[in-house]
Design an enzyme around this catalytic site. Structure first.
Site, PDB file in Angstrom:
ATOM      1  N   GLU A 127       0.827  -1.219   0.000  1.00 40.36           N
ATOM      2  CA  GLU A 127       0.000   0.000   0.000  1.00 40.36           C
ATOM      3  C   GLU A 127       0.860   1.267   0.000  1.00 40.36           C
ATOM      4  OE1 GLU A 127      -2.972  -0.449   3.071  1.00 40.36           O
ATOM      5  OE2 GLU A 127      -3.941  -2.090   1.966  1.00 40.36           O
ATOM      6  N   GLU A 272      -5.285  -9.359   0.027  1.00 32.47           N
ATOM      7  CA  GLU A 272      -5.899  -9.351   1.356  1.00 32.47           C
ATOM      8  C   GLU A 272      -7.397  -9.158   1.209  1.00 32.47           C
ATOM      9  OE1 GLU A 272      -4.445  -6.584   4.369  1.00 32.47           O
ATOM     10  OE2 GLU A 272      -2.531  -6.468   3.294  1.00 32.47           O
TER      11      GLU A 272
END
Length: 351
Positions: A127, A272
């Site tokens: 991220e 995820e």
């Protein structure tokens, strides 16, 4: 994980499907993440035995922990290994030779026991384009150097290099066909997408329908977030496509964004996703069992999404155990599929 805000034509479609299928691995198996931000985590050997006992053959590690790498590889677990954000500046500047040294020091090169034979993906940074983008300029150079190092080791055909993004990398996701990347990130994303297309690697995204529901329950009904397909969840109609699942809608918004940039052949992997069991009214064992059970089922059946039907999506559930050391909202600490004693937190089968 973070609390994140989702005839010629026929030949072209076939080419997209072929490319999108190429990097997804075993279409019938789901993976699981092994976070390490906990105080009572079982040993790596116990965690590896638990995966094997439950028929889970793929795991994502957020950093190359030597003990976990060795235990999981010895148990026959295929590995997606994270390259920590703080390593990106070195890997960007050090060239392929420095990246090769890093791979060896991390125990990911041949000669490191069974690990190199089980390595399938390097997730370079996590991220990086979310919020603080300090590492963003270093991301693609680090990916290129690691790929060159893998090629020098003869592993570039076995190990794909990518980077896991928050779903907020999308500036637009509704309806899914309007999917578009955040303009501020395109300077990094465009060369990355070229790299992914050239190397056959997937675009990795972390997505949490639970968080979308928790943040906006009025517009994200629980059934839609749970991917239940129940009539109470008003489906999203997008041209001729119908969505009863926020997971499908998010993946297809990423697909649309890839197509918009001219990279419709790049596959999507969800690195995820999951549902917590406590810390919020919607965070219950029953809802976690429903959501994660559907993720397992869709992998077993090899289903795709409305925009890419029949093209399985690589999926990693978050998380193997609860992480009681995670910061943020209470639910962040309750994503574990298993308890520390090895029992299941709810009724779910991976068979």
């Amino acid at each position: 994980m973070a609390t994140r805000k989702a005839a010629a034509l026929c030949l072209g479609y076939v080419l997209v499907v072929v490319a999108a299928t190429a990097a997804v691995g075993d279409p019938g198996k789901i993976g699981i993440c092994h976070g390490r931000v906990g105080s009572n985590l079982p040993s790596p050997e116990a965690a590896a035995a638990l995966l094997k006992q439950n028929g889970i053959t793929k795991a994502r590690l957020f950093l190359p922990d030597p003990a976990v790498l060795q235990a999981f590889a010895a148990a026959g677990i295929d590995l997606t290994v994270g390259v920590p954000n703080e390593n990106l500046t070195f890997l960007s500047a050090a060239g392929p030779e420095g990246a090769l040294r890093w791979l060896r020091s991390a125990g990911l090169a041949p000669g490191s026991g069974p690990v190199a034979g089980r390595l399938r993906y390097l997730a370079v940074g996590n991220e990086v384009l979310y919020n603080n983008q300090f590492y963003a300029p270093h991301l693609v150079p680090a990916m290129r150097n690691l790929h060159a190092a893998l090629a020098a080791l003869g592993l570039d055909g076995q190990v794909k290099v990518s980077s896991a993004h928050a779903s907020s990398v999308l500036a637009s996701s509704y309806p899914p066909s309007a999917g578009a990347f955040d303009a501020a990130s395109l300077e990094v994303l465009r060369p990355m997408l070229r790299f992914l297309a050239d190397t056959g690697a997937p675009f990795m995204v972390n997505t949490y329908p639970f968080i979308s529901h928790a943040n906006d329950p009025a517009n994200v009904p629980l059934a839609y977030a749970l991917s239940s397909g129940e009539s109470s969840a008003a489906p999203v109609r997008d041209g001729g496509l119908v969505y009863a699942s926020l997971f499908d809608a998010t993946v297809d918004a990423v697909v649309a964004a890839l197509e918009r940039e001219g990279f419709g052949g790049v596959p999507v992997a969800v690195t995820e996703t999951g549902w917590p069991t406590a810390g919020h009214p919607a965070a219950t064992p029953q809802n976690a069992a429903a959501y994660n059970g559907r993720m397992v089922d869709r992998k077993a059946r090899g289903v795709g999404t409305p925009r890419r039907p029949g093209v399985p999506v690589e999926v990693f559930l978050f998380d193997l155990y609860d992480d009681d050391g995670k910061p943020g909202a209470e639910f962040e600490r309750h994503f574990g599929v298993f308890r520390a004693d090895g029992s299941k937190a709810y009724d779910i089968s991976f068979a």
